[in-house]
Design a protein around this motif. Structure first.
Motif, short mmCIF file in Angstrom:
data_model
loop_
_atom_site.label_atom_id
_atom_site.label_comp_id
_atom_site.label_asym_id
_atom_site.label_seq_id
_atom_site.Cartn_x
_atom_site.Cartn_y
_atom_site.Cartn_z
N ILE A 46 0.86 -1.20 0.00
CA ILE A 46 0.00 0.00 0.00
C ILE A 46 0.89 1.24 0.00
O ILE A 46 0.56 2.26 0.61
N SER A 47 2.02 1.17 -0.69
CA SER A 47 3.01 2.23 -0.66
C SER A 47 2.43 3.60 -1.02
O SER A 47 2.83 4.62 -0.45
N SER A 48 1.47 3.64 -1.93
CA SER A 48 0.90 4.92 -2.36
C SER A 48 0.13 5.64 -1.26
O SER A 48 -0.13 6.84 -1.36
N LYS A 49 -0.20 4.92 -0.20
CA LYS A 49 -0.94 5.52 0.91
C LYS A 49 -0.02 6.14 1.97
O LYS A 49 -0.50 6.63 3.00
N ASN A 50 1.28 6.14 1.71
CA ASN A 50 2.22 6.62 2.71
C ASN A 50 1.96 8.05 3.20
O ASN A 50 2.16 8.33 4.39
N PRO A 51 1.49 8.98 2.35
CA PRO A 51 1.21 10.33 2.86
C PRO A 51 0.15 10.34 3.97
O PRO A 51 0.06 11.34 4.71
N TYR A 52 -0.61 9.26 4.08
CA TYR A 52 -1.67 9.18 5.09
C TYR A 52 -1.33 8.14 6.16
O TYR A 52 -1.57 8.36 7.35
N TYR A 53 -0.76 7.02 5.75
CA TYR A 53 -0.52 5.90 6.66
C TYR A 53 0.88 5.94 7.29
O TYR A 53 1.19 5.12 8.16
N CYS A 54 1.73 6.86 6.87
CA CYS A 54 3.07 7.00 7.44
C CYS A 54 3.82 5.66 7.40
O CYS A 54 3.76 4.96 6.41
N GLU A 55 4.47 5.30 8.51
CA GLU A 55 5.29 4.08 8.54
C GLU A 55 4.46 2.80 8.42
O GLU A 55 5.01 1.71 8.25
N LEU A 56 3.15 2.93 8.47
CA LEU A 56 2.30 1.74 8.37
C LEU A 56 2.36 1.11 6.98
O LEU A 56 2.05 -0.07 6.84
N THR A 57 2.76 1.88 5.96
CA THR A 57 2.94 1.23 4.66
C THR A 57 4.11 0.25 4.73
O THR A 57 4.11 -0.77 4.05
N GLY A 58 5.09 0.57 5.57
CA GLY A 58 6.19 -0.35 5.79
C GLY A 58 5.76 -1.57 6.60
O GLY A 58 6.17 -2.70 6.31
N LEU A 59 4.92 -1.33 7.61
CA LEU A 59 4.39 -2.45 8.39
C LEU A 59 3.58 -3.38 7.51
O LEU A 59 3.71 -4.61 7.59
N TYR A 60 2.74 -2.81 6.66
CA TYR A 60 1.93 -3.63 5.76
C TYR A 60 2.82 -4.46 4.86
O TYR A 60 2.58 -5.67 4.66
N TRP A 61 3.88 -3.84 4.31
CA TRP A 61 4.79 -4.58 3.42
C TRP A 61 5.44 -5.73 4.18
O TRP A 61 5.54 -6.85 3.67
N ALA A 62 5.92 -5.46 5.39
CA ALA A 62 6.57 -6.50 6.18
C ALA A 62 5.61 -7.64 6.47
O ALA A 62 5.97 -8.82 6.39
#
Length: 262
Positions: A46-62
């Motif tokens: 969900i990398s494109s959501k990073n402006p809203y989800y912050c580091e959570l795009t990294g958590l989702y990827w992991a």
């Protein structure tokens, strides 16, 4: 014990030398790749959501892409440390970042490693959020939990009574627990995303998904009675505590919300 701690970063930065750390470029979608960093826009993401989800795009990827036995998340300027005394310089601080041996020892007796709780002392977690951010997304989160996950309502309500929380979206936990936590967390945040009109907020305030998840971690941990160990977190760069405390008091007593991170 196979442990990977993903270090969320949006730019090139010094990293710990221990092999358990993997630099993760969060918000990599549409950005130039950082050499040596794993981008969070590969695989299920969900990398494109990073402006809203912050580091959570990294958590989702992991969550979706790592097969490690234990998965952790920290920040490029903030790490766990088992040191009794924290050095003053960034160079020295990197020498006392949590290492693989220390992590294995802690995880041999606990399912999760969390930061020591932050205490806001003069106001509850809920009220602090209300004074510094727009409260509507957090209130909508409460309604979603009541509708979809009523067994979590009691611990969510405790946010209105406690001044302490495990902050920063930092933890190390067993993969099977991470599966359960992220399934629950991202389902709730997905519902919040459907119900909150982010166009009314500045870019800073649009990042509320990451802030809400900080509050939800304890709700999940406590409801599920997860056994955890607490250790300190170190900031690699010095914090202007006078400015931070001033902004905190101004928000509490005047209602002036934060407009930037500290």
């Amino acid at each position: 014990m196979n442990i990977i701690i993903f270090v969320a970063a949006h730019k090139k930065y010094q990293m710990p030398q221990d092999s358990i750390y993997t630099p993760l470029h969060v918000g990599a979608q549409g950005k130039e790749q950082i050499p040596g960093f794993t981008p969070d826009n590969t695989g299920d993401n969900i990398s494109s959501k990073n402006p809203y989800y912050c580091e959570l795009t990294g958590l989702y990827w992991a969550w979706k892409n790592s097969k490690a036995d234990y998965i952790g998340l920290c920040h490029y300027r903030r790490y766990f440390s088992a040191a009794k005394h924290i050095p003053k310089t960034e160079e020295e601080k990197f020498k006392v970042v949590l290492n693989s041996g220390q992590a294995e020892k802690l995880l041999s007796t606990a399912d999760v490693i969390l930061p020591k709780k932050r205490n806001y002392f003069i106001e509850t977690i809920y009220n602090h959020y209300k004074h510094t951010m727009y409260i509507e997304p957090l209130d909508i989160t409460e309604q979603i939990i009541k509708e979809k996950y009523p067994e979590y309502v009691y611990e969510f309500e405790q946010l209105k009574h406690t001044t302490k929380m495990h902050a920063f979206n930092m933890f190390i936990m067993k993969k099977e627990l991470l599966d359960r936590y992220c399934t629950w967390l991202f389902d709730i945040l997905g519902e919040v995303e459907k119900q909150v009109d982010t166009s009314q907020y500045s870019d800073f305030h649009k990042r509320f998904f990451g802030r809400i998840s900080e509050r939800l971690l304890d709700v999940w941990i406590k409801t599920n009675k997860i056994q955890y160990a607490e250790i300190p977190v170190i900031d690699m760069q010095n914090i202007n505590w006078a400015n931070k405390i001033k902004s905190f008091l101004v928000a509490k007593f005047t209602g002036k919300r934060y407009e930037k991170s500290f």
